[in-house]
Structures are given as C-alpha cells and as structure tokens.
Design a protein around this motif. Structure first.
Motif, PDB file in Angstrom:
ATOM      1  N   THR A  15       0.575  -0.806   0.081  1.00 17.56           N
ATOM      2  CA  THR A  15       0.006   0.096  -0.006  1.00 17.56           C
ATOM      3  C   THR A  15       0.876   1.619   0.305  1.00 17.56           C
ATOM      4  O   THR A  15       2.186   1.462   0.362  1.00 17.56           O
ATOM      5  CB  THR A  15      -0.811   0.049   1.278  1.00 17.56           C
ATOM      6  OG1 THR A  15      -1.885   1.073   1.708  1.00 17.56           O
ATOM      7  CG2 THR A  15      -0.122  -0.216   2.672  1.00 17.56           C
ATOM      8  N   GLY A  16      -0.135   2.421  -0.296  1.00 18.95           N
ATOM      9  CA  GLY A  16       0.557   3.726  -0.475  1.00 18.95           C
ATOM     10  C   GLY A  16       2.046   3.476  -1.095  1.00 18.95           C
ATOM     11  O   GLY A  16       2.198   3.448  -2.171  1.00 18.95           O
ATOM     12  N   LEU A  17       3.637   4.486  -0.579  1.00 19.19           N
ATOM     13  CA  LEU A  17       5.057   4.366  -0.933  1.00 19.19           C
ATOM     14  C   LEU A  17       5.111   3.225  -1.450  1.00 19.19           C
ATOM     15  O   LEU A  17       5.446   3.103  -2.229  1.00 19.19           O
ATOM     16  CB  LEU A  17       5.792   5.560  -0.306  1.00 19.19           C
ATOM     17  CG  LEU A  17       6.778   6.273  -0.875  1.00 19.19           C
ATOM     18  CD1 LEU A  17       7.082   6.664  -2.138  1.00 19.19           C
ATOM     19  CD2 LEU A  17       7.567   6.479   0.438  1.00 19.19           C
ATOM     20  N   GLY A  18       5.072   1.428  -0.356  1.00 22.49           N
ATOM     21  CA  GLY A  18       5.641   0.851  -0.516  1.00 22.49           C
ATOM     22  C   GLY A  18       5.189   0.061  -2.267  1.00 22.49           C
ATOM     23  O   GLY A  18       5.952   0.068  -3.107  1.00 22.49           O
ATOM     24  N   TYR A  19       3.791   0.560  -2.454  1.00 26.92           N
ATOM     25  CA  TYR A  19       3.042   0.180  -3.620  1.00 26.92           C
ATOM     26  C   TYR A  19       3.960   0.925  -4.313  1.00 26.92           C
ATOM     27  O   TYR A  19       3.925   0.000  -5.725  1.00 26.92           O
ATOM     28  CB  TYR A  19       2.079   0.243  -3.246  1.00 26.92           C
ATOM     29  CG  TYR A  19       1.123  -0.348  -4.541  1.00 26.92           C
ATOM     30  CD1 TYR A  19       0.436  -2.317  -5.121  1.00 26.92           C
ATOM     31  CD2 TYR A  19       0.835   0.373  -6.077  1.00 26.92           C
ATOM     32  CE1 TYR A  19       0.175  -2.216  -5.834  1.00 26.92           C
ATOM     33  CE2 TYR A  19      -0.241   0.096  -6.585  1.00 26.92           C
ATOM     34  CZ  TYR A  19      -0.222  -1.443  -7.068  1.00 26.92           C
ATOM     35  OH  TYR A  19      -1.259  -1.886  -7.897  1.00 26.92           O
ATOM     36  N   ASP A  91      20.494  -7.378  -3.234  1.00 31.10           N
ATOM     37  CA  ASP A  91      21.175  -6.189  -3.889  1.00 31.10           C
ATOM     38  C   ASP A  91      20.155  -5.112  -3.091  1.00 31.10           C
ATOM     39  O   ASP A  91      21.112  -4.141  -3.422  1.00 31.10           O
ATOM     40  CB  ASP A  91      20.674  -6.040  -5.660  1.00 31.10           C
ATOM     41  CG  ASP A  91      21.424  -7.983  -5.602  1.00 31.10           C
ATOM     42  OD1 ASP A  91      22.479  -7.380  -6.581  1.00 31.10           O
ATOM     43  OD2 ASP A  91      21.014  -8.695  -6.031  1.00 31.10           O
ATOM     44  N   VAL A  92      19.061  -4.882  -3.090  1.00 36.73           N
ATOM     45  CA  VAL A  92      18.476  -4.067  -2.545  1.00 36.73           C
ATOM     46  C   VAL A  92      17.713  -4.071  -1.072  1.00 36.73           C
ATOM     47  O   VAL A  92      17.093  -4.758  -1.607  1.00 36.73           O
ATOM     48  CB  VAL A  92      17.902  -2.682  -3.173  1.00 36.73           C
ATOM     49  CG1 VAL A  92      17.326  -1.475  -2.949  1.00 36.73           C
ATOM     50  CG2 VAL A  92      18.619  -2.956  -4.871  1.00 36.73           C
ATOM     51  N   LEU A  93      17.806  -3.446  -0.597  1.00 31.24           N
ATOM     52  CA  LEU A  93      16.191  -3.502   0.477  1.00 31.24           C
ATOM     53  C   LEU A  93      16.498  -2.144   1.044  1.00 31.24           C
ATOM     54  O   LEU A  93      16.790  -0.744   1.755  1.00 31.24           O
ATOM     55  CB  LEU A  93      17.431  -3.723   2.035  1.00 31.24           C
ATOM     56  CG  LEU A  93      16.729  -3.768   3.757  1.00 31.24           C
ATOM     57  CD1 LEU A  93      14.779  -4.352   3.130  1.00 31.24           C
ATOM     58  CD2 LEU A  93      17.319  -4.085   4.105  1.00 31.24           C
ATOM     59  N   VAL A  94      14.497  -1.748   0.553  1.00 30.27           N
ATOM     60  CA  VAL A  94      14.439  -0.317   0.504  1.00 30.27           C
ATOM     61  C   VAL A  94      12.911  -0.690   1.505  1.00 30.27           C
ATOM     62  O   VAL A  94      11.648  -1.333   2.386  1.00 30.27           O
ATOM     63  CB  VAL A  94      13.400  -0.275  -0.091  1.00 30.27           C
ATOM     64  CG1 VAL A  94      12.824   1.131   0.417  1.00 30.27           C
ATOM     65  CG2 VAL A  94      14.313  -0.168  -1.435  1.00 30.27           C
TER      66      VAL A  94
END
Length: 277
Positions: A15-19, A91-94
């Motif tokens: 949801t939100g920015l994550g989505y 490779d990437v953790l957000v």
C-alpha cells in the motif's frame, strides 16, 4: 529465485509509497526480482494481482515474504526465507514500512514507544538480519524511508506553507488541538513520528559507517509530502493541503536504486536536493 536479476526487498509494499515503489520498479526496463515485504502476506498477493492486471508485461518478477517489524521472530524467518530463495544475496533493501502509532496506544509513553519501534527499531532489526545478504551482493544498496519533517534544522523555519503549518505553535491552554492540520494526528503522535524519523536518520548514518568497507551504498530517502494512508487522514484531505501523488515518490526511490543519486550516498536526500540534518 536465485538469478542474475537484481533482488529487491521493499517493506510495507502492499500500500501507499511501498506499492508505488514496487510499481515503479515493475515498470522499469531493468529486470528485478521484487519481493514485497508485508505484515499480512495475503495483502501482498492482492497487490501483486493488481500490478499484474495493470501491467501485464514486465521484465521483472514479483513475490511476497511476511515481514512484521514488531516481531523479531518474523524478521528472522524473513531473512531465512530470503536466503534460501535468493541464493544468499540481496541487492537492495528498501526499509519503507513505518507510520504513526495509530489508535491503540493511549499514553504519551505508549505512543512514542510504539512509533519508535515501528519506524526505528524495526528497520534496524531487519537490516541486521539481512546484512549478510547485502554484503554478498556485487553492488548493494540500503535505503531508509524518512520524512521531510525529520530535519532538525527546519524546525525553526516557517517560510513555506508546509513548514509554517507543521512548525506552528498551538494556542495557549491544555489540551492542545490537533497538530499540523493533519486531522486526528494529535500532538503526541506528530512529535513521536518526527522524533522517530530523526532517529532513523542517525540509524542510517551508523549503517553507512558499519557497511562502508563492504561497499554498501546507504541513504535516507525523504520522498516528500505524499497523499498516502499515513496517519489515517485520507488521501483527499492530504491532497487538499498540498500532498503529491505517491507515484512521484515511487519513481524517486527507483531513481536511487538505479544509481541516479550515488553521489549523495550517506545523506538524507530529497528528489531535488540534500535534506539538512
């Protein structure tokens, strides 16, 4: 899942920015293995179905892992699952998941403690679990989603409408009215959120120190005032006071992942500038 594609975990991804971060990556011509970290996996599966319906063709793939930032057992299980599924590489953790304390806590202490747990302790604990996978990647990236309200230097400013609103002092008397024009986000919740995001900026700085020799690029990303579900205010009300489409924030985070802000690693960054401390 082990492949040559870059493997990206986005928390709070349904949801939100994550989505919007997931969507921006899924739209990219770069091929990713995108893992949606969600407290409730079925919500992640629903988000994937929505994305695949909207964008039936993509170079990337999507999957879900359960991530509850308030549960160490969940974070340990998520790390183990990712290690098994990705061949021991990330490779990437957000670190996007976070928010205000919500309606549960009633006391100022409870509001602050839970807000800190979700926004600071949780991302720090998850990063600790996933650090071995990050350092195994050839060009690892670690992002913490912070807030424009976290800048200590800007708490004394009122020269723009957003700063004038968020830094305004309420009228004399007690109890105080809701703060910052954010509806039911009262003074305790707003103070707790700002303090937590300022604390997260320090966590970012320490991870940048700890992982420097491993070649991990680290940022705190300040995506701007977005019309998400943060605080339970509602997107329409937030847009009425100047909030932007969350898709703008999603594309900004994708730009960081794709190397467009490498010169600002170790800093708190906005889309068009470096945010003051």
């Amino acid at each position: 899942m082990a492949s040559e594609k870059k493997i990206v975990l986005v928390t709070g991804a349904n949801t939100g920015l994550g989505y919007e971060i997931v969507k921006a990556l899924y739209e990219s011509p770069v091929a990713y293995e995108i893992v949606l970290g969600c407290r409730t996996p079925s919500n992640g599966e629903a988000a994937i179905a929505s994305l695949q319906s909207t964008l039936p063709s993509s170079a990337s793939t999507l999957s879900v892992v359960q991530v509850d930032l308030e549960s160490d057992a969940s974070l340990e299980a998520a790390a183990a699952a990712l290690a098994a599924r990705t061949g021991g590489r990330l490779d990437v953790l957000v670190n996007n998941a976070g928010g205000t304390a919500g309606a549960g806590p009633a006391t100022p202490r409870a509001v602050l403690n839970r807000t800190w747990d979700v926004n600071v302790a949780g991302p720090h604990a998850l990063t600790t679990q996933l650090a071995p996978l990050l350092v195994a990647a050839p060009d690892p990236r670690l992002l913490f989603v912070t807030s424009g309200t976290s800048a200590l230097a800007e708490t004394v400013r009122a020269d723009t409408p957003p700063l004038a609103r968020i830094n305004a002092s309420p009228a004399a008397g007690w109890p105080k009215a809701a703060a910052g024009g954010l509806g039911d986000a009262d003074a305790d919740a707003l103070a707790a959120y700002r303090a937590a995001k300022t604390g997260l900026n320090m966590v970012m700085r320490d991870w940048a120190r700890v992982l420097r020799a491993d070649g991990v690029k680290v940022w705190a990303v300040s995506p701007g005032f977005l019309a998400t579900g943060l605080g339970g205010v509602g997107a329409d009300k937030l847009k009425a006071i100047g909030a932007l489409d969350p898709a703008i924030g999603g594309r900004f985070v994708r730009d960081v992942i794709e190397g467009k802000r490498d010169q600002d690693a170790g800093l708190v960054i906005r889309a068009d500038s470096v945010q003051p401390w």
